[in-house]
Every structure is written in structure tokens, then in C-alpha cells.
Design a protein around this motif. Structure first.
Motif, short mmCIF file in Angstrom:
data_model
loop_
_atom_site.label_atom_id
_atom_site.label_comp_id
_atom_site.label_asym_id
_atom_site.label_seq_id
_atom_site.Cartn_x
_atom_site.Cartn_y
_atom_site.Cartn_z
N MET A 1 -24.50 5.77 -84.35
CA MET A 1 -24.42 6.07 -85.78
C MET A 1 -25.79 5.95 -86.45
N TYR A 2 -26.51 4.89 -86.10
CA TYR A 2 -27.85 4.70 -86.67
C TYR A 2 -28.76 5.85 -86.29
N ARG A 3 -28.67 6.28 -85.03
CA ARG A 3 -29.51 7.38 -84.56
C ARG A 3 -29.20 8.66 -85.33
N MET A 4 -27.92 8.92 -85.59
CA MET A 4 -27.53 10.10 -86.34
C MET A 4 -28.06 10.06 -87.77
N LEU A 5 -27.92 8.90 -88.43
CA LEU A 5 -28.42 8.76 -89.79
C LEU A 5 -29.93 8.94 -89.86
N LYS A 6 -30.62 8.42 -88.85
CA LYS A 6 -32.08 8.58 -88.80
C LYS A 6 -32.46 10.04 -88.66
N MET A 7 -31.71 10.78 -87.83
CA MET A 7 -31.99 12.19 -87.63
C MET A 7 -31.74 12.99 -88.91
N LEU A 8 -30.66 12.66 -89.62
CA LEU A 8 -30.35 13.33 -90.89
C LEU A 8 -31.46 13.08 -91.91
N LYS A 9 -31.94 11.84 -91.95
CA LYS A 9 -33.03 11.50 -92.87
C LYS A 9 -34.29 12.28 -92.53
N GLU A 10 -34.58 12.42 -91.24
CA GLU A 10 -35.74 13.20 -90.82
C GLU A 10 -35.61 14.66 -91.22
N ASP A 11 -34.39 15.20 -91.07
CA ASP A 11 -34.16 16.60 -91.45
C ASP A 11 -34.45 16.83 -92.93
N ILE A 12 -34.11 15.85 -93.75
CA ILE A 12 -34.38 15.96 -95.19
C ILE A 12 -35.87 15.80 -95.46
N GLN A 13 -36.49 14.82 -94.82
CA GLN A 13 -37.90 14.54 -95.06
C GLN A 13 -38.79 15.72 -94.69
N VAL A 14 -38.46 16.43 -93.61
CA VAL A 14 -39.30 17.54 -93.19
C VAL A 14 -39.27 18.69 -94.20
N VAL A 15 -38.18 18.80 -94.95
CA VAL A 15 -38.11 19.82 -96.00
C VAL A 15 -39.17 19.54 -97.06
N PHE A 16 -39.29 18.28 -97.48
CA PHE A 16 -40.30 17.93 -98.47
C PHE A 16 -41.71 18.16 -97.94
N GLU A 17 -41.91 17.94 -96.65
CA GLU A 17 -43.24 18.12 -96.06
C GLU A 17 -43.62 19.59 -95.95
N GLN A 18 -42.64 20.46 -95.71
CA GLN A 18 -42.93 21.86 -95.44
C GLN A 18 -42.74 22.79 -96.64
N ASP A 19 -41.92 22.39 -97.60
CA ASP A 19 -41.61 23.27 -98.72
C ASP A 19 -42.06 22.65 -100.03
N PRO A 20 -43.12 23.18 -100.64
CA PRO A 20 -43.61 22.61 -101.90
C PRO A 20 -42.64 22.80 -103.06
N ALA A 21 -41.63 23.66 -102.89
CA ALA A 21 -40.67 23.88 -103.97
C ALA A 21 -39.58 22.81 -104.02
N ALA A 22 -39.48 21.99 -102.98
CA ALA A 22 -38.44 20.95 -102.94
C ALA A 22 -38.76 19.86 -103.97
N ARG A 23 -37.78 19.54 -104.82
CA ARG A 23 -38.03 18.60 -105.92
C ARG A 23 -37.30 17.27 -105.77
N SER A 24 -36.09 17.32 -105.27
CA SER A 24 -35.31 16.08 -105.18
C SER A 24 -34.43 16.11 -103.95
N THR A 25 -34.03 14.92 -103.51
CA THR A 25 -33.16 14.82 -102.34
C THR A 25 -31.83 15.51 -102.60
N MET A 26 -31.28 15.35 -103.80
CA MET A 26 -30.01 15.99 -104.11
C MET A 26 -30.11 17.51 -104.03
N GLU A 27 -31.20 18.05 -104.56
CA GLU A 27 -31.41 19.50 -104.50
C GLU A 27 -31.48 19.98 -103.06
N VAL A 28 -32.21 19.27 -102.23
CA VAL A 28 -32.36 19.65 -100.84
C VAL A 28 -31.02 19.60 -100.11
N VAL A 29 -30.30 18.51 -100.29
CA VAL A 29 -29.04 18.33 -99.58
C VAL A 29 -27.99 19.36 -100.00
#
Length: 224
Positions: A1-29
Motif C-alpha cells: 500500500m505504501y509503495r502504491m501511494l508513493k507511486m501515485l504521489k510521484e505521478d502527481i509530482q512529475v506533472v508539476f515538474e514537466q507542465d508549467p501550466a499546472a497550478r494545484s494538486t486538485m487541478e492535476v488530479v
């Protein structure tokens, strides 16, 4: 479970790193179809590995309906995978995608026919596949490499290379370190370079022909 949550968090974080239009976690998700497609694939792939093929394909097709991104549930995808503006993306059954890979809309990682076995590309770590590129067959795109927008790649690409054109040609290899950034519109164009070279040759021939007509050059002693 921890590994899955960590992977989901990474998936969100990479959006902020790659897309300058990303503004908030809620918007991304809630609004990023590329992220939704990746999460749906992780679920479909888990079913596929348990031989629950129908459920896996059902999840895949539902995801395709809502996101416009088709990923076969058998495809192997690493961590921190980013799909930007993913409409029209197709990832085939035997694709293997490494970590920190970025692809853009309209990319096809497909096969070249009805061959069996490994028939789709392997994309190694830190690669970038730009808009509309087609990578076809059981080939490998090396680490840290880029495929330019609209390119059609049919052969292996070495690590640390940049490929552009139809068919794709390596134009940079082991030169300045290639960063996995978004500046994929300013890549070398070997076709345009060759056309410019031909244009220069035509101008030189036209100039010589003009000189011949004016009698300034003897016809038996060309200058070229």
C-alpha cells in the motif's frame, strides 16, 4: 500500500515538474487526462498480471473512452511517466517504458505488422517522444534520447541522441547533455539542411551559366 501511494504521489509530482501550466494538486488530479490514463493503466496492468484479461481490457477501454489515450494493459510502464496533452496516444501490448519518460499528444508506440512476440518499442529511462511521433516495431530508444515532433522511427536509437525526420535520423549523439525538457520545437532538421545545400549549388550553377552566356568563361573550362 505504501509503495502504491508513493507511486501515485510521484505521478502527481512529475506533472508539476514537466507542465508549467499546472497550478494545484486538485487541478492535476481532477483534470489531467494523461494522469488518469496512467492510473487506469496501473489498475488494468495489475489485473492483466493476474490473468484477468477481460477485466484488464475493459478498464483499458473505459480509460480510452474518457481520456483519448489507449494503453494496452500488458504494456510495462515505469515510474514518473508523463503524458502531456495525451489525446491520440497509443501504446502497444509489448511496449516497455522505463522511468522518467515523457511523451506528448499523438504519439504512437506501435508495431509494423502482424508479427508475433516482442513487436513494440522499448523506451529507456529519461527519453522524450515529442508530438505526433511514431515509433514502430521492436526497436529501442536509448536513455536520455529525444524523438522530434512528427518523426517516424523504425530503427534503434542510441543513448543520448536526438532523432528527427521521416524516416527518423540521428542528428545529435553524445554531444551536449540532452535534458528532458519541453524545448522540442527547436531540433535540427537534416532535410531542410540538405535543401539549403542544394539551393546553394543551384545558385552557383545559375551564376556560371550566366557567365558562359556573357562570354566571360570559356565553355571548355568549367569552374565547378
Amino acid at each position: 500500500m505504501y509503495r502504491m501511494l508513493k507511486m501515485l504521489k510521484e505521478d502527481i509530482q512529475v506533472v508539476f515538474e514537466q507542465d508549467p501550466a499546472a497550478r494545484s494538486t486538485m487541478e492535476v488530479v481532477l483534470t489531467y487526462s494523461g494522469l488518469h490514463a496512467i492510473w487506469a493503466h496501473r489498475i488494468a496492468h495489475a489485473f492483466y498480471k493476474r490473468n484477468m484479461f477481460f477485466i484488464a481490457r475493459s478498464v483499458s477501454q473505459i480509460s480510452r473512452f474518457f481520456t483519448g489515450i489507449e494503453i494496452h494493459p500488458a504494456a510495462k510502464i515505469g515510474r514518473r511517466f508523463f503524458i502531456d496533452h495525451g489525446m491520440g496516444v497509443v501504446i502497444g501490448e509489448t511496449c516497455e517504458i522505463g522511468h522518467n519518460v515523457t511523451i506528448f499528444q499523438g504519439v504512437t508506440l506501435g508495431g509494423t505488422g502482424k508479427e508475433k512476440g516482442k513487436r513494440h518499442p522499448t523506451i529507456q529511462d529519461n527519453a522524450l517522444i515529442a508530438t505526433g511521433a511514431k515509433v514502430l516495431g521492436s526497436i529501442t530508444i536509448g536513455e536520455n534520447s529525444k524523438v522530434g515532433a512528427g518523426s517516424v522511427v523504425l530503427h534503434d536509437v542510441p543513448a543520448n541522441s536526438t532523432v528527427v525526420g521521416i524516416p527518423g535520423k540521428v542528428v545529435i549523439q553524445d554531444g551536449i547533455r540532452i535534458k528532458n525538457d519541453l524545448d522540442h520545437c527547436n531540433l535540427p532538421d537534416p532535410v531542410a539542411d540538405r535543401l539549403k545545400e542544394l539551393d546553394r549549388e543551384i545558385q552557383a550553377l545559375q551564376f556560371e551559366l550566366k557567365q558562359l552566356k556573357e562570354g566571360k568563361i570559356e565553355s571548355g573550362h568549367p569552374t565547378l
